[in-house]
Design a protein around this motif. Structure first.
Motif, PDB file in Angstrom:
ATOM      1  N   SER A   1      61.656  81.518  60.276  1.00  0.00           N
ATOM      2  CA  SER A   1      62.268  81.285  61.592  1.00  0.00           C
ATOM      3  C   SER A   1      61.571  82.051  62.716  1.00  0.00           C
ATOM      4  CB  SER A   1      63.756  81.677  61.559  1.00  0.00           C
ATOM      5  OG  SER A   1      64.425  80.945  60.559  1.00  0.00           O
ATOM      6  N   GLY A   2      60.242  82.076  62.660  1.00  0.00           N
ATOM      7  CA  GLY A   2      59.472  82.695  63.724  1.00  0.00           C
ATOM      8  C   GLY A   2      59.435  84.210  63.703  1.00  0.00           C
ATOM      9  N   ARG A   3      59.936  84.826  62.641  1.00  0.00           N
ATOM     10  CA  ARG A   3      59.974  86.292  62.576  1.00  0.00           C
ATOM     11  C   ARG A   3      59.252  86.805  61.336  1.00  0.00           C
ATOM     12  NH1 ARG A   3      63.268  88.349  66.324  1.00  0.00           N
ATOM     13  NH2 ARG A   3      64.830  86.992  67.270  1.00  0.00           N
ATOM     14  N   MET A   4      58.646  87.980  61.480  1.00  0.00           N
ATOM     15  CA  MET A   4      58.015  88.620  60.330  1.00  0.00           C
ATOM     16  C   MET A   4      59.099  89.137  59.393  1.00  0.00           C
ATOM     17  SD  MET A   4      54.667  90.700  61.687  1.00  0.00           S
ATOM     18  CE  MET A   4      55.640  92.042  62.323  1.00  0.00           C
ATOM     19  N   ARG A   5      59.041  88.703  58.133  1.00  0.00           N
ATOM     20  CA  ARG A   5      60.021  89.164  57.146  1.00  0.00           C
ATOM     21  C   ARG A   5      59.424  90.158  56.165  1.00  0.00           C
ATOM     22  NH1 ARG A   5      64.609  88.237  59.650  1.00  0.00           N
ATOM     23  NH2 ARG A   5      64.831  86.032  60.221  1.00  0.00           N
ATOM     24  N   TRP A   6      58.106  90.115  56.032  1.00  0.00           N
ATOM     25  CA  TRP A   6      57.462  91.003  55.059  1.00  0.00           C
ATOM     26  C   TRP A   6      55.984  91.094  55.373  1.00  0.00           C
ATOM     27  CZ3 TRP A   6      53.493  90.015  51.621  1.00  0.00           C
ATOM     28  CH2 TRP A   6      53.272  90.982  50.610  1.00  0.00           C
ATOM     29  N   VAL A   7      55.416  92.279  55.187  1.00  0.00           N
ATOM     30  CA  VAL A   7      53.971  92.504  55.297  1.00  0.00           C
ATOM     31  C   VAL A   7      53.560  93.384  54.124  1.00  0.00           C
ATOM     32  CG1 VAL A   7      52.095  93.475  56.675  1.00  0.00           C
ATOM     33  CG2 VAL A   7      54.012  92.365  57.818  1.00  0.00           C
ATOM     34  N   GLY A   8      52.460  93.032  53.458  1.00  0.00           N
ATOM     35  CA  GLY A   8      52.009  93.824  52.325  1.00  0.00           C
ATOM     36  C   GLY A   8      50.778  93.209  51.704  1.00  0.00           C
ATOM     37  N   PRO A   9      50.417  93.647  50.502  1.00  0.00           N
ATOM     38  CA  PRO A   9      49.245  93.077  49.832  1.00  0.00           C
ATOM     39  C   PRO A   9      49.426  91.582  49.578  1.00  0.00           C
ATOM     40  CG  PRO A   9      49.973  95.095  48.736  1.00  0.00           C
ATOM     41  CD  PRO A   9      51.043  94.727  49.711  1.00  0.00           C
ATOM     42  N   ALA A  10      48.359  90.795  49.808  1.00  0.00           N
ATOM     43  CA  ALA A  10      48.460  89.341  49.615  1.00  0.00           C
ATOM     44  C   ALA A  10      48.868  88.987  48.195  1.00  0.00           C
ATOM     45  CB  ALA A  10      47.119  88.685  49.955  1.00  0.00           C
ATOM     46  N   ALA A  11      48.461  89.790  47.231  1.00  0.00           N
ATOM     47  CA  ALA A  11      48.805  89.511  45.831  1.00  0.00           C
ATOM     48  C   ALA A  11      50.312  89.489  45.600  1.00  0.00           C
ATOM     49  CB  ALA A  11      48.147  90.539  44.911  1.00  0.00           C
ATOM     50  N   GLU A  12      51.052  90.177  46.464  1.00  0.00           N
ATOM     51  CA  GLU A  12      52.508  90.238  46.323  1.00  0.00           C
ATOM     52  C   GLU A  12      53.224  89.197  47.188  1.00  0.00           C
ATOM     53  OE1 GLU A  12      53.734  94.259  47.076  1.00  0.00           O
ATOM     54  OE2 GLU A  12      52.214  95.102  45.717  1.00  0.00           O
ATOM     55  N   ALA A  13      52.462  88.425  47.963  1.00  0.00           N
ATOM     56  CA  ALA A  13      53.066  87.464  48.891  1.00  0.00           C
ATOM     57  C   ALA A  13      53.902  86.392  48.195  1.00  0.00           C
ATOM     58  CB  ALA A  13      51.991  86.824  49.765  1.00  0.00           C
ATOM     59  N   PRO A  14      53.469  85.839  47.035  1.00  0.00           N
ATOM     60  CA  PRO A  14      54.314  84.809  46.399  1.00  0.00           C
ATOM     61  C   PRO A  14      55.720  85.319  46.077  1.00  0.00           C
ATOM     62  CG  PRO A  14      52.095  84.747  45.479  1.00  0.00           C
ATOM     63  CD  PRO A  14      52.170  85.983  46.340  1.00  0.00           C
ATOM     64  N   ASP A  15      55.813  86.510  45.526  1.00  0.00           N
ATOM     65  CA  ASP A  15      57.134  87.068  45.191  1.00  0.00           C
ATOM     66  C   ASP A  15      57.911  87.385  46.464  1.00  0.00           C
ATOM     67  OD1 ASP A  15      56.633  86.881  42.480  1.00  0.00           O
ATOM     68  OD2 ASP A  15      55.931  88.947  42.301  1.00  0.00           O
ATOM     69  N   ALA A  16      57.225  87.907  47.482  1.00  0.00           N
ATOM     70  CA  ALA A  16      57.907  88.244  48.742  1.00  0.00           C
ATOM     71  C   ALA A  16      58.448  86.984  49.421  1.00  0.00           C
ATOM     72  CB  ALA A  16      56.952  88.980  49.672  1.00  0.00           C
ATOM     73  N   LEU A  17      57.666  85.888  49.352  1.00  0.00           N
ATOM     74  CA  LEU A  17      58.128  84.631  49.949  1.00  0.00           C
ATOM     75  C   LEU A  17      59.346  84.095  49.195  1.00  0.00           C
ATOM     76  CD1 LEU A  17      57.835  82.219  51.858  1.00  0.00           C
ATOM     77  CD2 LEU A  17      56.178  81.247  50.257  1.00  0.00           C
ATOM     78  N   ALA A  18      59.288  84.129  47.873  1.00  0.00           N
ATOM     79  CA  ALA A  18      60.424  83.644  47.069  1.00  0.00           C
ATOM     80  C   ALA A  18      61.681  84.439  47.383  1.00  0.00           C
ATOM     81  CB  ALA A  18      60.085  83.743  45.583  1.00  0.00           C
ATOM     82  N   GLU A  19      61.520  85.744  47.555  1.00  0.00           N
ATOM     83  CA  GLU A  19      62.672  86.597  47.859  1.00  0.00           C
ATOM     84  C   GLU A  19      63.226  86.295  49.240  1.00  0.00           C
ATOM     85  OE1 GLU A  19      63.554  91.341  48.474  1.00  0.00           O
ATOM     86  OE2 GLU A  19      62.048  90.751  46.993  1.00  0.00           O
ATOM     87  N   ALA A  20      62.327  86.097  50.215  1.00  0.00           N
ATOM     88  CA  ALA A  20      62.753  85.816  51.595  1.00  0.00           C
ATOM     89  C   ALA A  20      63.500  84.480  51.662  1.00  0.00           C
ATOM     90  CB  ALA A  20      61.548  85.804  52.530  1.00  0.00           C
ATOM     91  N   MET A  21      63.048  83.492  50.898  1.00  0.00           N
ATOM     92  CA  MET A  21      63.691  82.169  50.936  1.00  0.00           C
ATOM     93  C   MET A  21      65.004  82.154  50.160  1.00  0.00           C
ATOM     94  SD  MET A  21      60.346  79.669  50.709  1.00  0.00           S
ATOM     95  CE  MET A  21      61.300  78.174  50.887  1.00  0.00           C
ATOM     96  N   ALA A  22      65.191  83.120  49.275  1.00  0.00           N
ATOM     97  CA  ALA A  22      66.427  83.181  48.503  1.00  0.00           C
ATOM     98  C   ALA A  22      67.563  83.810  49.281  1.00  0.00           C
ATOM     99  CB  ALA A  22      66.192  83.961  47.202  1.00  0.00           C
ATOM    100  N   ARG A  23      67.238  84.466  50.381  1.00  0.00           N
ATOM    101  CA  ARG A  23      68.280  85.141  51.171  1.00  0.00           C
ATOM    102  C   ARG A  23      69.119  84.151  51.950  1.00  0.00           C
ATOM    103  NH1 ARG A  23      64.668  90.092  53.690  1.00  0.00           N
ATOM    104  NH2 ARG A  23      64.388  91.246  51.761  1.00  0.00           N
TER     105      ARG A  23
END
Length: 199
Positions: free
Chosen positions: A177-199
């Motif tokens: 929704s146009g906002r930064m939800r997470w920043v970190g190593p790219a290798a961790e992005a898939p898990d971070a995206l899954a977590e953000a979409m589960a909220r």
């Protein structure tokens, strides 16, 4: 290098368009190497290159003519040998005299990359670079991304192919929704995206 991921409508394309200076931010301050686009738009744009899911090519030109026009706009000398080499590099070595209107979507994407390589920007912006490509095309993009990173280009890529981007790039950013939800190593992005979409 930065991988930008998020669900549809998260603002990924908007972010890349703002970085490319084709869209003006409604708030905040954008600077490219310390320079605001409104102070030196052409100078800033010369340092940027964008390949998006919309290729924005001149359909009535041939592939060779497109590169000649790109060189002219960018202030480069005309060099048919360089242009032929670029077409070969993206797998279009026999397509120089062909009119772009007859190109498939994948060929158009490859030609967009030839144009990018000609521009040789400091900052490379890729918005869904794998779209409309077959397996060979996808592997070509992977190789090109690695080349750009090795040549010390700053690379920002938005893609729905999160796992692929996570293997190639260094840093990751999750947008929702146009906002930064997470920043970190790219290798961790898939898990971070899954977590953000589960909220």
């Amino acid at each position: 290098s930065l991988l930008v991921v998020g669900p549809n409508g998260a603002g990924k394309t908007t972010l890349l368009r703002m970085l490319a200076t084709t869209l003006t931010p409604t708030s905040g301050d954008l600077k490219v190497y310390g320079v605001r686009p409104e102070d030196d738009l052409m100078g800033v744009r010369r340092r940027l290159g964008l390949v998006s899911h919309r290729t924005h090519l001149y359909d009535d030109l041939t592939a060779s003519e497109l590169l000649a026009v790109t060189a002219s706009i960018g202030g480069f000398s005309r060099d048919p040998h360089r242009d032929a080499s670029l077409l070969g590099r993206v797998g279009l070595s026999l397509r120089g005299p062909d009119v772009i209107r007859g190109f498939s979507a994948g060929m158009r994407k490859r030609l967009s990359f030839a144009r990018l390589l000609l521009q040789d920007p400091d900052i490379v912006l890729l918005d869904e670079p794998y779209g409309q490509l077959d397996v060979a095309g996808i592997e070509f993009v992977d190789g090109l991304i690695q080349e750009l990173i090795e040549s010390r280009k700053t690379l920002v890529m938005s893609t729905h192919q999160v796992d692929r981007g996570a293997r190639l790039l260094k840093q990751g950013l999750v947008l929702t929704s146009g906002r930064m939800r997470w920043v970190g190593p790219a290798a961790e992005a898939p898990d971070a995206l899954a977590e953000a979409m589960a909220r």
